[in-house]
Scaffold this active site. Structure first.
Site, PDB file in Angstrom:
ATOM      1  N   LYS A 172       0.868  -1.186   0.000  1.00  0.00           N
ATOM      2  CA  LYS A 172       0.000   0.000   0.000  1.00  0.00           C
ATOM      3  C   LYS A 172       0.901   1.231   0.000  1.00  0.00           C
ATOM      4  CE  LYS A 172      -3.884   1.968   2.691  1.00  0.00           C
ATOM      5  NZ  LYS A 172      -4.752   1.812   3.872  1.00  0.00           N
TER       6      LYS A 172
ATOM      7  N   SER B 130     -10.046  -0.475   6.915  1.00  0.00           N
ATOM      8  CA  SER B 130      -9.423  -0.356   5.584  1.00  0.00           C
ATOM      9  C   SER B 130      -8.745  -1.607   5.053  1.00  0.00           C
ATOM     10  CB  SER B 130      -8.433   0.797   5.571  1.00  0.00           C
ATOM     11  OG  SER B 130      -9.138   1.991   5.415  1.00  0.00           O
TER      12      SER B 130
ATOM     13  N   SER C  24      -9.743   2.033   2.817  1.00  0.00           N
ATOM     14  CA  SER C  24      -8.823   2.763   1.988  1.00  0.00           C
ATOM     15  C   SER C  24      -7.803   1.901   1.247  1.00  0.00           C
ATOM     16  CB  SER C  24      -8.061   3.780   2.844  1.00  0.00           C
ATOM     17  OG  SER C  24      -7.274   3.121   3.816  1.00  0.00           O
TER      18      SER C  24
HETATM   19  N1  GLN Z   1     -13.391   4.278   6.205  1.00  0.00           N
HETATM   20  C1  GLN Z   1     -12.773   4.656   7.429  1.00  0.00           C
HETATM   21  C2  GLN Z   1     -12.333   6.095   7.347  1.00  0.00           C
HETATM   22  O1  GLN Z   1     -12.593   6.704   6.383  1.00  0.00           O
HETATM   23  C3  GLN Z   1     -11.631   3.756   7.758  1.00  0.00           C
HETATM   24  C4  GLN Z   1     -10.405   4.043   6.979  1.00  0.00           C
HETATM   25  C5  GLN Z   1      -9.214   3.241   7.414  1.00  0.00           C
HETATM   26  O2  GLN Z   1      -9.316   2.210   8.069  1.00  0.00           O
HETATM   27  N2  GLN Z   1      -8.054   3.774   7.099  1.00  0.00           N
HETATM   28  O3  GLN Z   1     -11.734   6.624   8.225  1.00  0.00           O
END
Ligand code: GLN
Length: 492
Positions: free
Chosen positions: A79, A178, A154
């Site tokens: 990532k 994410s 994400s």
């Molecule tokens: N969707 C969640 C957010 O927008 C989690 C994102 C994540 O785990 N980085 O914060």
């Protein structure tokens, strides 16, 4: 061999050690697939063919010399939130578009030391804020199962790359879902470890008390191999824990599903917005686990309504602090012709950050401001403790807790959910991060549009081995994890 991308990590390791194919052949195979198929999926932000082939040659030499590890020569994707020495690390943000890290994240260092070959860096929501990967400044990534749909976020690039067979496995990070939600949207297995199990050193920080890295792959077995490499204490991360690391691969059959008590939170299956197909598939998977000998126990998790508001105060508060370092002075994007220092700060930040990131900085700064600190930030921290206690109470009676990973399957690209609609989609994942617990997503079937559905199992602290083992046994008795999107069936 034309079908190297269909092999599991175990099969790849065996093939390499028996010299059925070389790491160079394998790496070239993946690079060819990326060149042909990724223009449709757009999972990679940066592909690093030269470095990958050099690493592959080094791996082949190590294999020949007999000093290889279990995974030497197998490729992976990181990532784009993990710092990689000499290779751009953008975190999906224009503000880091020109950032080349002078060091490797500990996770990257460990994958290199294990002889894994880095194919490149994969797309993500800007600073990991989002659930669709659309907020990345380089643009959206497609879901391999339906190219006009999002892969989730994400870690959407990690999920899409693996689901399209553009990497055998990938790293992700999970601050509020994410790893699990994109794994769910793309039909993969993904593990969010206990907070402190994997080093956060060199991971671009979003919300430091919630961030945790983990593996994304086709199966629990493949995840176990990567966990064996990345887990462990790191002196460079004071929140990483000095606790012995399990051999996740050796323990894949270590937990007995027979006699296992699986908690089913009443509140979770009554959430408005829980898609009927998602509910049905998750219930079928639980039925399967019951057939395999598990006992389903209805439990209460009374704090469910508090998950979204609590997370969406704490995460933005920490983000507003973490992101204060991007000021246009030290590194990253700098605006043109600043009039003075204040103008430099202001314009670098408003031009460099996208709208979702700016929204969170505003919310977080507000929650931390002197006048509202007690009413919002401190209160959210107290509720966070109650959420954790709710789980600990539940674990007195059950071994693991089952839930969907997300209330829906993948959205269409450009569906343009309002922020609150998007935040509500995180209902099943956020509490795990607030409590610091481990959880896993596994594919358990498809909805009426043939989009993947995921089951989430939440474990008690340090139960990664148990979660991987339960899902491994489920996967020995089902074949959802072997299903491939049409685009993954294509040959390069
Ligand atoms: N969707 C969640 C957010 O927008 C989690 C994102 C994540 O785990 N980085 O914060």
């Amino acid at each position: 061999m034309t079908d190297l991308h269909r092999l599991s990590i175990r099969e790849l390791a065996e093939g390499l050690s028996q010299a059925k194919f070389s790491s160079r052949e394998l790496t070239e195979h993946y690079l060819k697939r990326i060149a042909k198929i990724d223009p449709l999926v757009k999972s990679y932000v940066t592909v690093t063919p030269e470095q990958a082939l050099a690493e592959a040659d080094a791996a082949d030499a190590a294999l020949k010399a007999g000093n290889a590890t279990a995974l030497t020569g197998i490729p992976l994707a990181h990532k784009d939130i993990f710092c990689t020495k000499g290779i751009k690390t953008t975190a999906g943000s224009k503000i880091l578009d020109n950032f080349i890290s002078p060091y490797d994240a500990t996770v990257v260092e460990k994958t290199k030391a294990a002889g894994l070959v880095t194919l490149g860096k994969v797309n993500m929501d800007e600073f990991a804020m989002g659930s669709t990967s659309e907020s990345s400044y380089v643009g959206a990534t497609s879901n391999p199962w339906a190219l006009d749909h999002v892969p989730g976020g994400s870690s959407g690039g990690s999920a899409a790359a693996v689901a399209a067979d553009l990497a055998p496995f990938a790293t992700g990070t999970d601050t509020g879902g994410s790893i699990r939600q994109p794994a769910s949207f793309c039909g993969l297995t993904g593990l969010k470890p206990t907070y402190g199990r994997v080093s956060r050193f060199g991971i671009i920080a979003y919300a430091s008390s919630l961030d945790q890295a983990g593996p994304m792959a086709r199966s629990a077995e493949d995840c176990a191999y990567l966990m064996n490499v990345i887990a462990g204490h790191d002196a460079k991360d004071s929140t990483s824990v000095k606790k012995e690391v399990d051999d996740y691969v050796a323990n894949l059959n270590g937990t007995s599903v027979k006699g296992l008590h699986i908690g089913i939170p009443k509140q979770y299956f009554n959430v408005a917005g829980l898609d009927a197909d998602v509910k049905a598939r998750v219930e079928e998977s639980l039925k399967k686990l019951e057939e395999m000998g598990a006992t389903l126990v209805e439990i209460d998790l009374n704090m469910t309504e508090a998950y979204v508001p609590t997370y969406y105060l704490i995460a933005p508060a920490e983000a507003s602090s973490n992101l204060s370092r991007y000021d246009g002075v030290r590194y990253g994007y700098r605006c043109e012709n600043p009039a003075d220092l204040m103008d430099l700060y202001k314009r670098s930040r408003s031009e460099g950050f996208g709208p979702e990131v700016q929204r969170r900085i505003l919310i977080g700064t507000y929650a931390l401001s002197a006048g509202y600190y007690d009413a919002y930030y401190v209160k959210a921290q107290k509720v966070r403790r109650l959420i954790q206690q709710d789980f600990l109470k539940a674990f007195e009676n059950v071994d693991v807790i089952a839930a969907p990973s997300a209330p829906t399957t993948a959205y269409k690209i450009g569906a343009n959910l309002s922020p609150t609609e998007m935040y509500l989609g995180d209902i099943y994942t956020l509490a795990v991060n607030l409590a610091g617990l481990p959880a896993i997503n596994a594919p358990v079937g498809f909805d009426k549009d043939s989009l993947p559905v995921g089951l989430q199992l939440i474990g008690n602290y340090w139960s990664e081995s148990q979660l991987l083992s339960i899902i491994h046994q489920y996967q020995q008795n089902t074949d959802w994890h072997t299903k491939r999107a049409a685009i993954a069936e294509e040959n390069a």
